[in-house]
Design a protein around this motif. Sequence first.
Motif, PDB file in Angstrom:
ATOM      1  N   GLY A  69      82.139  41.202  92.427  1.00  0.00           N
ATOM      2  CA  GLY A  69      81.780  40.166  91.480  1.00  0.00           C
ATOM      3  C   GLY A  69      81.878  38.770  92.066  1.00  0.00           C
ATOM      4  N   GLY A  70      80.954  37.953  91.644  1.00  0.00           N
ATOM      5  CA  GLY A  70      80.904  36.580  92.174  1.00  0.00           C
ATOM      6  C   GLY A  70      79.502  36.027  92.311  1.00  0.00           C
ATOM      7  N   LEU A  71      78.637  36.695  93.031  1.00  0.00           N
ATOM      8  CA  LEU A  71      78.858  37.841  93.916  1.00  0.00           C
ATOM      9  C   LEU A  71      79.432  37.339  95.238  1.00  0.00           C
ATOM     10  CD1 LEU A  71      75.488  39.669  93.207  1.00  0.00           C
ATOM     11  CD2 LEU A  71      77.714  40.390  92.384  1.00  0.00           C
ATOM     12  N   THR A  72      80.391  38.050  95.782  1.00  0.00           N
ATOM     13  CA  THR A  72      81.043  37.581  96.994  1.00  0.00           C
ATOM     14  C   THR A  72      81.363  38.756  97.911  1.00  0.00           C
ATOM     15  OG1 THR A  72      82.827  36.147  97.767  1.00  0.00           O
ATOM     16  CG2 THR A  72      83.382  37.695  96.028  1.00  0.00           C
ATOM     17  N   HIS A  73      81.465  38.436  99.218  1.00  0.00           N
ATOM     18  CA  HIS A  73      81.795  39.485 100.180  1.00  0.00           C
ATOM     19  C   HIS A  73      82.553  38.883 101.356  1.00  0.00           C
ATOM     20  CE1 HIS A  73      78.353  38.483 103.012  1.00  0.00           C
ATOM     21  NE2 HIS A  73      77.868  37.975 101.886  1.00  0.00           N
ATOM     22  N   ALA A  74      83.377  39.723 101.997  1.00  0.00           N
ATOM     23  CA  ALA A  74      84.156  39.295 103.155  1.00  0.00           C
ATOM     24  C   ALA A  74      84.478  40.494 104.012  1.00  0.00           C
ATOM     25  CB  ALA A  74      85.449  38.600 102.713  1.00  0.00           C
ATOM     26  N   GLY A  75      84.229  40.360 105.314  1.00  0.00           N
ATOM     27  CA  GLY A  75      84.500  41.455 106.235  1.00  0.00           C
ATOM     28  C   GLY A  75      85.302  40.996 107.433  1.00  0.00           C
ATOM     29  N   HIS A  76      86.053  41.923 108.018  1.00  0.00           N
ATOM     30  CA  HIS A  76      86.828  41.656 109.230  1.00  0.00           C
ATOM     31  C   HIS A  76      86.692  42.816 110.191  1.00  0.00           C
ATOM     32  CE1 HIS A  76      88.957  38.427 107.151  1.00  0.00           C
ATOM     33  NE2 HIS A  76      89.229  39.273 106.172  1.00  0.00           N
ATOM     34  N   ILE A  77      86.682  42.525 111.463  1.00  0.00           N
ATOM     35  CA  ILE A  77      86.928  43.535 112.482  1.00  0.00           C
ATOM     36  C   ILE A  77      88.344  43.299 112.973  1.00  0.00           C
ATOM     37  CG2 ILE A  77      86.321  44.394 114.772  1.00  0.00           C
ATOM     38  CD1 ILE A  77      83.432  43.709 114.166  1.00  0.00           C
ATOM     39  N   ILE A  78      89.157  44.350 112.909  1.00  0.00           N
ATOM     40  CA  ILE A  78      90.563  44.195 113.257  1.00  0.00           C
ATOM     41  C   ILE A  78      91.007  45.247 114.278  1.00  0.00           C
ATOM     42  CG2 ILE A  78      91.142  43.196 111.001  1.00  0.00           C
ATOM     43  CD1 ILE A  78      92.501  45.898 110.323  1.00  0.00           C
ATOM     44  N   HIS A  79      92.024  44.880 114.995  1.00  0.00           N
ATOM     45  CA  HIS A  79      92.724  45.805 115.917  1.00  0.00           C
ATOM     46  C   HIS A  79      93.904  46.355 115.141  1.00  0.00           C
ATOM     47  CE1 HIS A  79      95.700  46.603 119.224  1.00  0.00           C
ATOM     48  NE2 HIS A  79      94.645  47.239 119.700  1.00  0.00           N
ATOM     49  N   TRP A  80      93.937  47.671 114.911  1.00  0.00           N
ATOM     50  CA  TRP A  80      94.963  48.297 114.081  1.00  0.00           C
ATOM     51  C   TRP A  80      96.220  48.565 114.923  1.00  0.00           C
ATOM     52  CZ3 TRP A  80      95.605  48.651 109.064  1.00  0.00           C
ATOM     53  CH2 TRP A  80      96.468  49.582 108.527  1.00  0.00           C
ATOM     54  N   GLN A  81      97.332  47.915 114.560  1.00  0.00           N
ATOM     55  CA  GLN A  81      98.548  48.048 115.366  1.00  0.00           C
ATOM     56  C   GLN A  81      99.759  47.784 114.489  1.00  0.00           C
ATOM     57  OE1 GLN A  81      98.179  48.824 118.749  1.00  0.00           O
ATOM     58  NE2 GLN A  81     100.384  49.169 118.881  1.00  0.00           N
ATOM     59  N   LEU A  82     100.134  48.772 113.671  1.00  0.00           N
ATOM     60  CA  LEU A  82     101.278  48.610 112.791  1.00  0.00           C
ATOM     61  C   LEU A  82     102.571  48.753 113.586  1.00  0.00           C
ATOM     62  CD1 LEU A  82     100.388  50.638 109.570  1.00  0.00           C
ATOM     63  CD2 LEU A  82      99.972  48.224 110.056  1.00  0.00           C
ATOM     64  N   ASP A  83     103.636  48.107 113.081  1.00  0.00           N
ATOM     65  CA  ASP A  83     104.964  48.320 113.657  1.00  0.00           C
ATOM     66  C   ASP A  83     105.420  49.748 113.384  1.00  0.00           C
ATOM     67  OD1 ASP A  83     104.910  45.715 114.447  1.00  0.00           O
ATOM     68  OD2 ASP A  83     106.392  44.991 113.003  1.00  0.00           O
ATOM     69  N   ALA A  84     106.343  50.242 114.189  1.00  0.00           N
ATOM     70  CA  ALA A  84     106.863  51.600 113.987  1.00  0.00           C
ATOM     71  C   ALA A  84     107.577  51.703 112.645  1.00  0.00           C
ATOM     72  CB  ALA A  84     107.804  51.970 115.118  1.00  0.00           C
ATOM     73  N   CYS A  85     107.376  52.834 111.958  1.00  0.00           N
ATOM     74  CA  CYS A  85     108.050  53.057 110.680  1.00  0.00           C
ATOM     75  C   CYS A  85     109.552  53.214 110.894  1.00  0.00           C
ATOM     76  CB  CYS A  85     107.508  54.309 110.009  1.00  0.00           C
ATOM     77  SG  CYS A  85     105.801  54.157 109.440  1.00  0.00           S
TER      78      CYS A  85
END
Length: 329
Positions: A313-329
């Motif tokens: 809705g809006g109409l609106t949009h947003a995109g990202h290219i990301i490097h996935w690197q979570l901290d250890a659980c």
Amino acid sequence: MHSKASITAIGTYVPERILTNADLEQMVETNDAWIVQRTGMKERRMAGEHEYASTLACKAIENLREQYHKELLDVDFIIVATTTSDYAFPSVACQIQQHFHIPQTGAIDLNATCAGFTYGLHLANGLITSGLHRKVLVVAAETLSKVTDYTDRTTCILFGDGAAAVLVERDEEQPSFIASHLGTQGEGGQHVYLPNISHTMFGNPLSTSGKIVQNGREVYKWVTRTIPSGMSELLRTANLNMDELDWFVPHSANLRMIESVCEKSGFPYERTLTSAEHLGNTSAVSIPLALQLGLNEGKLSNGQILMLYGFGGGLTHAGHIIHWQLDAC
């Protein structure tokens, strides 16, 4: 500007109550086969009478803390993406600050509807990369069941409730954010809206029901025309090819819509993470829910390259290219 921010942890929460397609058959003129054929959805979650966006948000943050053993007292900014806040004010972000007793933090709600999570990430990246903040909590929380018209067979089959949270922290060594792309087509706002104070838009009368109104055909046309183009722009900015992406994680509005976006963009649907089949369209929450499902199923792993894309809705949009690197659980 080169990003200095990294996504380090994630948490999610969905309510216990399940609304199945069989349940909907008892409420409106519809059936399981019709719903699955048009949306790919089988069930969705519903907030309880005394569960609100803030309730779900706090449970998602608690899940993040439990999984990743993260300290929250040093969070210095809270961003909440929601269209169904408990109150016009105070914000859900302020309620989160109170619940977790965070001593020194900014707190805002933002409304970019189904693109809310990706907009929240964009703001967090900017705040941290600029040096203004070091640890931002980005939350998406929706109780769409409270604003859904359960007499409208075209919309009531879609929406579900849930919440998710991620931590975005200062990281100059391995930042998450590679490229971003945002856009708006305000003249399309009349095609999907939630009535509030005004009862006209661009001189046209609006519903006064207080429930979500959607022209699905027009929204579908806009999404399938706009998002593939945005995906191409993201790849160009990142200097990447489509086959260098490990996963595409779009807003789970409707699985048939996502199939069309994949077909038009040339991205294989098999490498798409979604959350709609069992959780419905949860607006701003659908992307992080899909990320958590990807982790649960062993699909997501550190070092992968993801494209996240929110739209609505809006109409609106947003995109990202990301490097996935979570901290250890």
